[in-house]
Design an enzyme around this catalytic site. Sequence first.
Site, PDB file in Angstrom:
ATOM      1  N   ALA A 162      18.542  -4.769  12.330  1.00 18.48           N
ATOM      2  CA  ALA A 162      17.404  -4.855  11.052  1.00 18.48           C
ATOM      3  C   ALA A 162      16.926  -6.104  11.153  1.00 18.48           C
ATOM      4  CB  ALA A 162      17.984  -4.483   9.921  1.00 18.48           C
TER       5      ALA A 162
ATOM      6  N   ASN B  15      26.995 -10.679  -0.124  1.00 21.11           N
ATOM      7  CA  ASN B  15      26.358 -11.937   0.574  1.00 21.11           C
ATOM      8  C   ASN B  15      27.473 -12.310   1.924  1.00 21.11           C
ATOM      9  OD1 ASN B  15      24.869 -11.864  -2.022  1.00 21.11           O
ATOM     10  ND2 ASN B  15      24.025 -13.896  -0.934  1.00 21.11           N
TER      11      ASN B  15
ATOM     12  N   TYR C 213      12.223  -5.515   2.050  1.00 20.46           N
ATOM     13  CA  TYR C 213      13.658  -5.428   2.726  1.00 20.46           C
ATOM     14  C   TYR C 213      14.536  -4.533   2.100  1.00 20.46           C
ATOM     15  CZ  TYR C 213      18.353  -6.926   4.225  1.00 20.46           C
ATOM     16  OH  TYR C 213      19.321  -6.839   4.676  1.00 20.46           O
TER      17      TYR C 213
HETATM   18  N1  NAD Z   1      23.672 -11.199   6.338  1.00 22.86           N
HETATM   19  C1  NAD Z   1      23.819 -10.719   5.322  1.00 22.86           C
HETATM   20  O1  NAD Z   1      24.129 -11.133   4.274  1.00 22.86           O
HETATM   21  C2  NAD Z   1      23.538  -9.159   4.905  1.00 22.86           C
HETATM   22  C3  NAD Z   1      23.873  -8.727   3.887  1.00 22.86           C
HETATM   23  C4  NAD Z   1      23.559  -7.063   3.841  1.00 22.86           C
HETATM   24  C5  NAD Z   1      23.165  -6.380   4.758  1.00 22.86           C
HETATM   25  N2  NAD Z   1      23.028  -7.037   6.142  1.00 22.86           N
HETATM   26  C6  NAD Z   1      22.646  -6.125   7.277  1.00 22.86           C
HETATM   27  O2  NAD Z   1      23.493  -6.450   8.333  1.00 22.86           O
HETATM   28  C7  NAD Z   1      22.603  -6.237   9.315  1.00 22.86           C
HETATM   29  C8  NAD Z   1      22.971  -7.299  10.507  1.00 22.86           C
HETATM   30  O3  NAD Z   1      22.308  -8.507   9.946  1.00 22.86           O
HETATM   31  P1  NAD Z   1      22.744  -9.957  10.229  1.00 22.86           P
HETATM   32  O4  NAD Z   1      22.800 -10.900   9.146  1.00 22.86           O
HETATM   33  O5  NAD Z   1      23.760 -10.006  11.486  1.00 22.86           O
HETATM   34  O6  NAD Z   1      21.261 -10.399  10.943  1.00 22.86           O
HETATM   35  P2  NAD Z   1      20.658 -10.867  12.566  1.00 22.86           P
HETATM   36  O7  NAD Z   1      19.327 -11.304  12.334  1.00 22.86           O
HETATM   37  O8  NAD Z   1      21.791 -11.977  12.898  1.00 22.86           O
HETATM   38  O9  NAD Z   1      21.058  -9.617  13.275  1.00 22.86           O
HETATM   39  C9  NAD Z   1      20.395  -8.578  13.316  1.00 22.86           C
HETATM   40  C10 NAD Z   1      20.080  -8.198  14.941  1.00 22.86           C
HETATM   41  O10 NAD Z   1      19.453  -7.084  14.986  1.00 22.86           O
HETATM   42  C11 NAD Z   1      18.428  -7.104  15.952  1.00 22.86           C
HETATM   43  N3  NAD Z   1      17.108  -6.471  15.607  1.00 22.86           N
HETATM   44  C12 NAD Z   1      16.466  -6.409  14.667  1.00 22.86           C
HETATM   45  N4  NAD Z   1      15.582  -5.352  14.857  1.00 22.86           N
HETATM   46  C13 NAD Z   1      15.688  -4.979  16.014  1.00 22.86           C
HETATM   47  C14 NAD Z   1      15.068  -3.715  16.415  1.00 22.86           C
HETATM   48  N5  NAD Z   1      13.932  -3.075  16.067  1.00 22.86           N
HETATM   49  N6  NAD Z   1      15.693  -3.310  17.741  1.00 22.86           N
HETATM   50  C15 NAD Z   1      16.758  -3.754  18.271  1.00 22.86           C
HETATM   51  N7  NAD Z   1      17.379  -4.703  17.587  1.00 22.86           N
HETATM   52  C16 NAD Z   1      16.924  -5.516  16.583  1.00 22.86           C
HETATM   53  C17 NAD Z   1      18.091  -8.658  15.972  1.00 22.86           C
HETATM   54  O11 NAD Z   1      17.899  -9.225  17.165  1.00 22.86           O
HETATM   55  C18 NAD Z   1      19.557  -9.247  15.782  1.00 22.86           C
HETATM   56  O12 NAD Z   1      20.118  -9.631  16.775  1.00 22.86           O
HETATM   57  C19 NAD Z   1      21.413  -5.778   9.076  1.00 22.86           C
HETATM   58  O13 NAD Z   1      21.216  -4.474   8.966  1.00 22.86           O
HETATM   59  C20 NAD Z   1      21.268  -6.318   7.764  1.00 22.86           C
HETATM   60  O14 NAD Z   1      20.326  -5.614   6.775  1.00 22.86           O
HETATM   61  C21 NAD Z   1      23.185  -8.354   6.217  1.00 22.86           C
END
Ligand code: NAD
Length: 356
Positions: free
Chosen positions: A81, A212, A183
Amino acid sequence: MRVLVTGGAGFIGSYIVRALASGGHEPVVLDALLPSAHGPAGAASAVDLPPGVRLTVADVRDRDAVARALSGIDAVCHQAAMVGLGKDFADAPEYVGCNDLGTAVLLGEMAAAGVRALVLAGSMVVYGEGRYDCPAHGPVRPGPRAVADLEAGRFEPLCPVCGAELVPGLVTEEAAGDPRNVYAATKLAQEHLASAWARATGGRALSLRYHNVYGPGMPRDTPYAGVASFFRSALARGEAPRVFEDGCQRRDFVHVRDVASANAAALSDLEERGPGTFDAYNTGSGTPHTIGEMARALSAAHGGPEPVVTGEYRLGDVRHVTADSRRLREELGWKPETDFAAGMREFATAPLRSAR
Ligand SMILES: NC(=O)c1ccc[n+]([C@@H]2O[C@H](COP(=O)([O-])OP(=O)(O)OC[C@H]3O[C@@H](n4cnc5c(N)ncnc54)[C@H](O)[C@@H]3O)[C@@H](O)[C@H]2O)c1
Ligand SMILES: [Zn+2]
């Protein structure tokens, strides 16, 4: 179990891949290596996956690539995402494309391939503001905060009925969805799509609503990053963390290793569930802290300058949102292992991932 981890090259996804591999599963990764998360093209060499884990560099919106990646897969752990608040509203089509069209393409190909098990990276952003109780009116849902109030430094939302000060509490999964930015809207739509997919295909889906998430390897500060990364990046530059509002915003900081173990628990729990089911679980440490406390803990452990409370604000931010994660503990037997003090000490000096 052979598990396709979308976004498996990202911050959280790469911990999930390691947790699954060390738990005897076979993770395979599909990730577009977005420049907003990984820096300019060519970052593939920097992706840190355990030996033998296959990486397909492709977008989840690419039907053919997704169909190929799903071959022989038992379950999907969908992390891909675009994250964060973005630069401005002009980012909206990109968020909706990656997160919602991407999820629809993935689910469509899972339907076609007969893959019936999904764990979704959900988010606490689907709630908007967290839980509040008015001394006179009980649980109430304050609307978005007014610009005039924020400008005047009035950060606490008030009771929509009587205007009294509210007591913040822990949000449960039953709280209504109330996404406050693009988002957040895409994360709620992902859950609706997963639920519709489960009903239509007899699949089993579970959304883990992460609070978080923080820990080593978090991306450096970009418009797409979270607050822990902003503070940590400031300290790395020798600067003081800049704390918005008055620093009393409450959040639940959950360590990325604990989020990975929640995903592993969710994947094995799916096997026990009936067909056509969708369920969502808060995924938080269970102990709320303020943004100001987090900034101070990081500064102290890093040996850096004291945080500065600036009074600035971002319109899309909510004031307090903290998780009641009891259902995840009780129903899935999950337990977070890293507490706030130890986790922040480790994070204060651990490396961040460069997104430039
Ligand atoms: N970090 C947080 O605090 C948090 C909190 C709630 C939810 N999330 C969710 O956790 C998940 C992972 O987040 P993260 O913090 O590791 O972010 P991140 O950006 O490190 O990882 C997301 C990964 O998804 C890949 N990606 C994005 N869009 C893509 C697409 N269309 N096709 C293929 N790959 C794609 C990116 O290249 C990246 O490697 C996400 O779904 C995010 O919404 C994260
Ligand atoms: Zn009231």
